[in-house]
Scaffold this active site. Structure first.
Site, mmCIF file in Angstrom:
data_model
loop_
_atom_site.group_PDB
_atom_site.id
_atom_site.type_symbol
_atom_site.label_atom_id
_atom_site.label_comp_id
_atom_site.label_asym_id
_atom_site.label_seq_id
_atom_site.Cartn_x
_atom_site.Cartn_y
_atom_site.Cartn_z
ATOM 1 N N ARG A 245 0.863 -1.049 0.040
ATOM 2 C CA ARG A 245 0.210 -0.132 -0.040
ATOM 3 C C ARG A 245 0.829 1.375 0.160
ATOM 4 O O ARG A 245 0.473 2.380 -0.703
ATOM 5 C CB ARG A 245 -1.054 0.143 1.201
ATOM 6 N N GLU B 191 -10.148 5.562 6.562
ATOM 7 C CA GLU B 191 -8.952 5.845 6.710
ATOM 8 C C GLU B 191 -8.426 7.165 5.939
ATOM 9 O O GLU B 191 -7.444 7.847 6.461
ATOM 10 C CB GLU B 191 -8.067 4.739 5.922
HETATM 11 N N1 MTE Z 1 -12.949 5.024 14.043
HETATM 12 C C1 MTE Z 1 -12.890 4.671 15.235
HETATM 13 N N2 MTE Z 1 -13.865 5.564 15.967
HETATM 14 N N3 MTE Z 1 -12.144 3.730 15.714
HETATM 15 C C2 MTE Z 1 -11.513 2.912 14.923
HETATM 16 O O1 MTE Z 1 -11.050 1.870 15.500
HETATM 17 N N4 MTE Z 1 -10.543 2.392 12.748
HETATM 18 C C3 MTE Z 1 -10.149 3.113 11.253
HETATM 19 C C4 MTE Z 1 -11.402 3.492 10.705
HETATM 20 N N5 MTE Z 1 -12.221 4.443 11.879
HETATM 21 C C5 MTE Z 1 -11.354 3.190 13.787
HETATM 22 C C6 MTE Z 1 -11.999 4.186 13.139
HETATM 23 C C7 MTE Z 1 -9.656 2.216 10.440
HETATM 24 S S1 MTE Z 1 -8.115 1.734 10.710
HETATM 25 C C8 MTE Z 1 -10.480 1.530 9.545
HETATM 26 S S2 MTE Z 1 -9.688 0.558 8.365
HETATM 27 C C9 MTE Z 1 -11.811 1.939 9.324
HETATM 28 O O2 MTE Z 1 -12.507 2.683 10.572
HETATM 29 C C10 MTE Z 1 -12.521 0.385 9.429
HETATM 30 O O3 MTE Z 1 -14.125 0.564 9.447
HETATM 31 P P1 MTE Z 1 -14.805 0.816 8.073
HETATM 32 O O4 MTE Z 1 -14.248 -0.189 7.096
HETATM 33 O O5 MTE Z 1 -16.119 0.474 8.521
HETATM 34 O O6 MTE Z 1 -14.586 2.163 7.739
HETATM 35 MO MO1 MOS Z 2 -7.655 -0.363 9.075
HETATM 36 S S1 MOS Z 2 -5.467 -0.015 9.036
HETATM 37 O O1 MOS Z 2 -7.253 -1.150 7.518
HETATM 38 O O2 MOS Z 2 -7.801 -1.656 10.159
#
Ligand code: MTE
Ligand code: MOS
Length: 774
Positions: free
Chosen positions: A310, A711
Site C-alpha cells: 500500500r 482511513e
Molecule cells: N474510527 C473509530 N472510531 N475507531 C477505529 O478503531 N478504525 C479506522 C477507521 N475509523 C477506527 C475508526 C480504520 S483503521 C479503519 S480500516 C476503518 O475505520 C474500518 O472501518 P470501516 O471499514 O467500517 O470504515
Molecule cells: Mo484499518 S488499518 O485497515 O484496520
C-alpha cells in the site's frame, strides 16, 4: 422518507457517553471461576530461553496454573500467514515478549506470580533500528517493486535532487486495550469473545492452537473501544492464549492487557526510512521519481508485506508521475511486530511525495500549492500500476473549490503580513491532496456475508461479518437495512459479530466495512422484500411491482397495511422471512509479480488546508485553522462521516506532530504509557475546524452511492506538516526546509535554527543539482 443520508447519531452514542455500552472486559462478571492471565515477559530484545522455572510462581496465593509451550494441544503459533509467531517462544525476539503465562484468580495474583518466575536466558545481539537491519541484511521479505517509464529522465531534468526522510511509527492507543475471554461452551466447543477486527481469523488461529475444526470454535466481537488496525491480527495470539488456558484448566480465562503491557507487547504503525531522487521541469512538473522504502517490521511478518504494497500504491499520492521506480522492503528487527494502522502504509508513502513536492517548490521558488496543482492527476491518466484514475477530475474540483472556500489567497497574504510583522513567531499555510485506493489489495478479502432475520411482528435482526470499533459501521448498516426493507430504523437491531452467524468473513479494515457488509445486508434485505412484495400484492390484489415499502408501511392498489401484518401474513403462507446475503467487489485484480492490475474498486479523494503558528524559541506549534473538503460519495450517515473526518485528521496530526515512539539501546520501549507518549488531545484541536463534503458525488458502483471514509482523512493532516514547513521557511525565504517526522517541537526548533543559519536541512546523499529557477 429515507433513513440513509439522514443525520442519525452513532447507534451507540448515548451508551458510549453514559457508560452503558458493554465492552469485552465488562462481560467478565458473567463467568464464575474466571481466571486472569499475566505474561512472563523477557528482559531482553533477543535471547535464547534456557529454562523456565514456574515453581515460585505457583506458591503465590491465587495462582492456579502456568501455561507453557507443552500445554498447547495443537499448533503453538499464531502467525496468520507465515506461521512465524510462536505462542511460547524458545527464542525471545523483542523486549518484553511473553515466554509463558500465569493464570490466577485475580489479575494481581497472576502478575505477582509472573514476577516470581525464574527464567534462564542467554542474551544474543539485537538489531534495533532500520539502519542496523539494512547493514546486517535482515529482512522479512524480498523487495517489492513498481515501475513505469524511463528513469533516465531524472538525469535530463532541469531540477534534480535527492534525500532521505525518516518517518516515525505510531501507537494505536485504542482506549480499550487488547482483551479476549475464552471458555468451553455448553456443547463442548470453544467459545471466545474478543476485541478483534477479524473474528473469522481469530477463530482460525484458536482452532489451530486447540487442534479443533473451525466448527468447534465460535468467536464473537460485541464492539471494540477503538482498534485502528491494531486488532486486525494482533488479537489472535492473545485469544489463543486464553483458549489454551481454558482448555487446560476447564475454567474461563481472560487475557486483558494493561496499557503498559499493550504498548510493550503489541505492534505499532511501521517506522520507515525513505530515500528519494526526483527530477522536475523548471515549471514544477515532476518528470521522474525514484523511491526506496524500508519499514521497520519488527520480529515477525504480520501484515507488513501488504502494508508495504500500500505504501508503493500511494507513493505518488494524487500526482501523475510519468517515470517512476519504487521499491519497498520490510526490515526484520528485534522489536514488536508492527502492524496495520489507519492508512495501512499509505501515509508513509504519501508523506514522501509531499516532501518531494515541497522541496521542488522551494528549489524552484514556485508556491507549493502551484507545484502540487500542476501535478494532480488528470482524467484518463493511469497510476504506476496501470489503474485508470477514474473521476480524477474530482481531485482538481476539490482542490479548486477548497482554495475558494478556505479563502486561501487572502489568508496567504495575511500570513505573509503576519510574518513580516513578527520575528519570533511565524505562521504557515498549506494545502495538500489525498487520493486513497479503496479495497483490500489481497483481492479475495473483498467479499462479505450477511444474515437478516425478520420476525413475525416486523422487527428485524441484522447479522453481518463486520465489526464495530466506533467507526459507525453498525449505524450505516442498520440504515441500509431499514431503507431496503422499508422499516423505521428503530425496528432494526444489529447483533454482535459472531462467526456462527456469518462464516469466513474478512477483517473489518481497508475502510471497506460499509461497502462490503452494507452491500451484503442490502442483498439479503432485497431478497426478503422480493418475497414480501408478492405476499402484499396478494393482500392488495395488485401488481407486485407496484407495492412500496416505506417506514413500516406497505402500500399498493390504493391500500396500506403495516409491515408487521405483511410479515404475519407471509408466515402463515409459509414464506421464509430470513435470508443470507453476499457481496463480492467486481473487477478488481492485481498481479504482484508484474506490479500491474486494478487493485482498487475506486479512489477516495480529499484535500485540506492547514494554517499553523510556530514559536522560534521553543519550536512549539499550534494549528490555528483547518479546512477540509472530502469526497464521501452520497453520505449514508453524515454525522458519522464528519466524526471520521475530524477523528482521522486528528489522529494523523498526532502521528505527524506530537506522537513519538522511542526505544532505548536495549530495545525497550521508553514511551510505554501516556505519561511519556504524547497524544493529541483537546489542546491540539484546531481553533477553527471546517469540514465539508464534496457535493454531487454519487459513487455509482457502491451501496447507496456512498464512499469509504475510515482511513483517507488521516492523510489530510499532511497539510499541517506542510504548513509547518511553510512557517519555518518564513525565517529564511531562501532556505530548503526539511525535517524528519514527527515534527515535534525539538525538530521544528532545529529546523528553524538551520533555516536561520542557512545550514542544509535533511541529509542529502548527493549534492543537489542546480536548477533554472523560474
Ligand atoms: N474510527 C473509530 N472510531 N475507531 C477505529 O478503531 N478504525 C479506522 C477507521 N475509523 C477506527 C475508526 C480504520 S483503521 C479503519 S480500516 C476503518 O475505520 C474500518 O472501518 P470501516 O471499514 O467500517 O470504515
Ligand atoms: Mo484499518 S488499518 O485497515 O484496520
Amino acid at each position: 422518507m429515507t433513513t440513509v443520508g439522514a443525520a442519525v447519531p452513532h447507534e451507540s452514542a448515548r451508551d458510549h457517553v453514559t457508560g452503558a455500552a458493554l465492552y469485552t472486559e465488562d462481560l467478565a462478571g458473567r463467568f464464575p471461576g474466571l481466571l486472569h492471565a499475566w505474561p512472563i515477559t523477557a528482559p531482553h530484545a533477543h535471547a535464547r530461553v534456557l529454562s523456565i522455572d514456574a515453581g515460585p510462581s505457583r506458591t503465590v496465593p491465587g495462582v492456579v496454573d502456568v501455561l507453557v509451550g507443552s500445554d498447547v494441544p495443537g499448533e503453538g503459533d499464531s502467525g496468520a500467514n507465515r506461521h512465524d509467531e510462536p505462542l511460547f517462544p524458545t527464542e525471545v525476539l523483542f523486549h518484553g515478549q511473553a515466554v509463558a503465562w500465569v493464570l490466577a484468580e485475580s489479575r494481581d495474583a497472576a502478575r505477582a506470580g509472573a514476577e516470581r518466575a525464574v527464567v534462564g536466558y542467554e542474551p544474543l545481539p539485537a538489531l534495533l533500528t532500520i539502519d542496523e537491519a539494512i547493514a546486517a541484511g535482515s529482512y522479512l521479505n524480498d523487495p517489492l517493486r513498481l515501475a513505469r517509464g524511463d528513469l533516465t529522465a531524472i538525469e535530463r531534468s532541469a531540477l534534480r535532487f535527492d534525500g532521505e526522510l525518516r518517518i516515525g511509527g505510531q501507537e494505536h492507543f485504542y482506549l480499550e486495550t487488547q482483551v479476549s475471554i475464552a471458555w468451553r461452551d455448553e456443547t463442548g466447543g470453544c467459545a471466545v469473545v474478543s476485541s478483534t477486527q477479524h473474528p473469522s481469523e481469530t477463530q482460525d488461529i484458536v482452532a489451530r492452537a486447540l487442534a479443533l475444526p473451525d466448527n468447534q470454535v465460535t468467536v464473537e466481537c460485541i464492539r471494540m473501544g477503538g482498534a485502528f488496525g491494531g486488532k486486525e491480527v494482533q488479537a489472535n495470539g492473545l485469544a489463543a492464549i486464553a483458549a489454551v488456558g481454558a482448555w487446560k484448566t476447564g475454567r474461563p480465562v481472560m487475557v486483558r492487557l494493561t496499557r503498559a503491557l499493550d504498548m510493550m507487547l503489541t505492534g505499532k504503525r511501521h517506522p520507515y526510512l525513505a530515500r528519494y531522487e526526483a527530477g522536475f521541469s523548471s515549471d514544477g512538473r515532476i518528470e521522474a521519481l525514484r523511491l526506496e522504502f524500508y519499514s521497520d517490521g519488527g520480529w515477525s511478518l504480520d501484515l507488513s508485506e501488504p502494508i508495504m504494497w500500500r505504501t508503493l500504491f500511494h507513493c505518488e499520492n494524487a500526482y501523475f508521475v510519468p517515470a517512476i521506480e519504487v521499491t519497498g522492503r520490510v526490515c526484520r528487527t528485534h522489536k514488536t511486530s508492527q502492524t496495520a494502522f489507519r492508512g495501512f502504509g499509505g501515509p508513509q508513502g504519501m508523506i514522501v511525495v509531499e516532501e518531494v513536492m515541497a522541496q521542488a517548490a522551494q528549489r524552484l521558488n514556485i508556491p507549493p500549492e502551484i507545484v502540487r496543482r500542476r501535478n494532480l492527476y488528470a482524467q484518463g491518466q493511469h497510476t504506476p500500476y496501470g489503474q485508470a484514475v477514474d473521476e480524477a477530475d474530482r481531485m482538481s474540483t476539490i482542490w479548486d473549490r477548497l482554495l475558494t472556500t478556505s479563502d486561501f489567497e487572502r489568508r496567504r497574504a495575511a500570513v505573509d503580513a503576519y510574518n513580516q510583522a513578527n520575528s519570533t513567531s511565524k505562521r504557515g499555510l498549506a494545502i495538500t491532496p489525498v487520493k486513497f485506493g479503496i479495497s483490500f489489495t489481497a483481492t479475495f478479502f473483498n467479499q462479505a456475508g450477511a444474515l437478516v432475520l425478520v420476525y413475525r411482528d416486523g422487527s428485524v435482526q441484522v447479522n453481518h461479518g463486520g465489526t464495530e470499533m466506533g467507526q459507525g459501521l453498525f449505524t450505516k448498516v442498520a440504515q441500509i437495512a431499514a431503507d431496503v426493507l422499508g422499516v423505521p430504523l428503530a425496528s432494526v437491531r444489529t447483533m454482535s459479530t459472531r462467526t456462527d452467524k456469518v462464516p469466513n468473513t474478512s477483517a473489518t479494515a481497508a475502510s471497506s466495512g460499509t461497502d462490503l457488509n452494507g452491500a451484503a445486508v442490502a442483498d439479503a434485505c432485497r431478497q426478503i422484500v422480493g418475497r414480501l412484495r408478492s405476499v402484499a400484492a396478494g393482500l392488495f390484489d395488485c401488481d407486485p411491482s407496484s407495492v412500496t415499502f416505506d417506514q413500516g408501511v406497505v402500500s399498493g392498489g390504493g391500500r396500506t397495511v403495516s409491515f408487521a401484518s405483511v410479515c404475519e401474513q407471509a408466515y402463515h403462507q409459509r414464506v421464509s422471512l430470513f435470508a443470507n446475503g453476499f457481496y463480492r467487489t467486481p473487477e478488481i485484480h492485481f498481479d504482484p509479480s508484474t506490479g500491474r492490475g486494478k487493485p482498487f474498486h475506486y479512489f477516495a479523494f480529499g484535500a485540506a488546508v492547514s494554517e499553523v503558528e510556530i514559536d522560534r524559541f521553543t519550536g512549539a506549534s499550534r494549528v490555528l485553522r483547518v479546512d477540509i473538503l472530502e469526497d464521501v460519495g452520497d453520505s449514508i450517515a453524515p454525522v458519522v462521516d464528519r466524526g471520521q473526518i475530524e477523528g482521522g485528521f486528528m489522529q494523523g496530526l498526532g502521528w505527524l506532530t506530537v506522537e513519538e515512539l522511542l526505544w532505548d539501546d536495549r530495545g525497550r520501549l521508553s514511551t510505554a504509557g501516556a505519561s511519556t507518549y504524547k497524544l493529541p488531545s483537546w489542546s491540539e484541536v484546531p481553533d477553527t475546524f471546517n469540514v465539508a463534503f464534496l457535493e454531487e458525488a454519487t459513487e455509482r458502483s457502491v451501496v447507496f452511492g456512498s464512499k469509504a471514509v475510515g482511513e483517507p482523512p488521516l492523510m489530510l493532516a499532511l497539510s499541517a506538516r506542510e504548513a509547518l514547513r511553510d512557517a519555518v521557511r518564513a525565517f529564511n525565504a531562501s532556505a530548503i526546509v526539511t525535517f524528519d517526522s514527527p515534527a515535534t517541537p525539538e525538530r521544528i526548533f532545529f529546523a528553524v535554527r538551520r533555516a536561520r543559519l542557512s545550514l542544509p536541512g535533511g541529509a542529502p546523499r548527493r549534492a543537489a543539482a542546480t536548477a533554472d529557477a523560474s
